[in-house]
Design an enzyme around this catalytic site. Structure first.
Site, mmCIF file in Angstrom:
data_model
loop_
_atom_site.group_PDB
_atom_site.id
_atom_site.type_symbol
_atom_site.label_atom_id
_atom_site.label_comp_id
_atom_site.label_asym_id
_atom_site.label_seq_id
_atom_site.Cartn_x
_atom_site.Cartn_y
_atom_site.Cartn_z
ATOM 1 N N ARG A 238 75.350 -71.613 8.020
ATOM 2 C CA ARG A 238 75.856 -73.038 8.133
ATOM 3 C C ARG A 238 77.200 -72.973 9.921
ATOM 4 N NH1 ARG A 238 73.434 -74.245 4.729
ATOM 5 N NH2 ARG A 238 74.359 -74.921 2.420
ATOM 6 N N HIS A 286 67.746 -77.913 10.316
ATOM 7 C CA HIS A 286 68.320 -76.854 8.937
ATOM 8 C C HIS A 286 66.518 -77.559 8.101
ATOM 9 C CE1 HIS A 286 71.806 -76.564 6.146
ATOM 10 N NE2 HIS A 286 71.218 -76.219 5.790
#
Ligand code: NAP
Ligand code: GLV
Length: 323
Positions: A238, A286
């Site tokens: 993350r 992502h």
């Protein structure tokens, strides 16, 4: 407690403040004809909240899940759940499940192996030479001379470690708890006490940790200083695992030679962000891996069925641990 709709099919809310989750609807309808699907971020859009059996979430609006008295399952549409546990009013008695998917692991393997090889075999260097029609071979470094460390030896980290070991890299992994049987050929480290020893050998460091209070800011100046000089950092965890300023400093000093970043504290990465303009940093939006829509629908319905049979659903998260 089952939802007595005319079809007996459940009522499932698709909740996200970030993206429009209606792309999931065909997969749910294919898996469960007659399903009652709700979509929205407030009571007006979702209709009667006391009819909702389960919620599929990606950054759900805070406070909404707690207003669903029939709710029996909170399902993350991702492997990570920090986007859900950030809601302080999350009903503690409702199981929270995440996606655990072999297809997702294959996608992550491909992304991580590709990033490791690209840097270790100097592909960007040869691409730049080729653009000038320059033929300048260097003796290639064997994978056996390059150690990849995987921080987070869970479902995805274990798959990546196994794949990298199979193509000849020296691989080590770091987890929170000791492993009685880790992946073959992978040197296992665990806990804060073994972190420095783990980092000390990593020519490439891959972050595949879940985001928790303990792991936030893991990729910081302290971590970079313990890696061998000129290491490559891959963050597929993350954005909040990375202290962005510390990475820029470590690149400036040469302590870190390259970074491959797939997750960011602010997504999309803002147009003026320095990461876009640094040739040593590879930015991807992502996309390291995804799960098929059919798997998301299938796991959600299976988890709900388990709960309705009084069983603990598979892939449930330990909310105390945060992953
Ligand atoms: P997982 O199976 O839950 O594995 C997590 C691993 O991290 C475990 O090995 C765990 O240790 C370790 N860990 C947790 N806290 C730790 C700590 N404080 N110190 C050391 N190790 C710690 O998770 P997963 O399915 O592999 O997924 C990992 C993460 O990848 C997700 O949470 C998500 O953030 C990220 N992800 C990113 C993408 C992308 O496209 N970029 C896609 C999918 C997932 P134990 O084994 O001891 O429990
Ligand atoms: C994606 O980032 C996931 O957690 O599955």
């Amino acid at each position: 407690m089952r939802n007595p709709t005319a079809t007996g099919a459940p009522c499932i809310a698709l909740l996200s403040e970030r993206i429009d989750l209606r792309y999931l609807e065909p997969a749910f309808r294919a898996a469960c004809p007659g399903i009652d699907l709700r979509h929205g971020t407030n009571v007006d859009a979702l209709g009667a909240l006391d009819q909702i059996d389960a919620a599929v979430c990606w950054f759900p609006p805070h406070g909404l899940l707690a207003q669903m008295p029939r709710l029996r399952l909170v399902q993350s549409l991702a492997a990570g759940v920090e986007h859900i546990t950030a809601d302080a009013s999350l009903p503690p008695q409702v199981p929270l499940c995440r996606i655990v998917d072999s297809g997702m692991a294959l996608g992550m393997n491909a992304f991580v192996c590709g990033a490791v090889i690209r840097h270790q075999r100097a592909m960007d260097h040869y691409r730049a030479l080729a653009a000038q029609a320059r033929w300048e071979p260097r003796h290639p470094q064997s994978p056996e001379q390059h150690t990849v460390g995987i921080a987070g030896l869970g479902h995805l980290g274990t798959a990546c470690a196994t794949a990298l070991a199979a193509i000849g890299y020296r691989v080590r992994g770091w987890s929170r708890s000791a492993k009685s049987s880790g992946p073959a050929g992978v040197q296992a480290f665990h806990g804060a006490a073994q972190l420095d020893e783990f980092l000390g050998g990593c020519n490439t460091l891959v972050c595949l940790l879940p985001l928790t209070a303990e792991t936030e800011g893991f990729l910081d100046a302290r971590c970079f200083a313990r890696l061998p000089h000129g290491a490559h950092v891959i963050n597929v965890g993350r954005g909040a695992h990375l202290v962005e300023g510390d990475l820029l400093d470590a690149l400036a000093s040469g302590q870190i030679a390259a970074a491959t970043l797939d997750a960011f504290s602010t997504e999309p990465l803002p147009p003026g962000h320095p990461f876009w303009h640094d040739s040593r940093i590879t930015v991807t939006p992502h996309i390291a891996t995804r799960t098929s829509l059919a798997v998301i629908a299938g796991q959600t319905l299976e988890n709900l069925a388990q709960v309705d049979h009084g069983l603990s659903p598979p892939r449930a998260v330990d909310t105390g641990r945060g992953y």
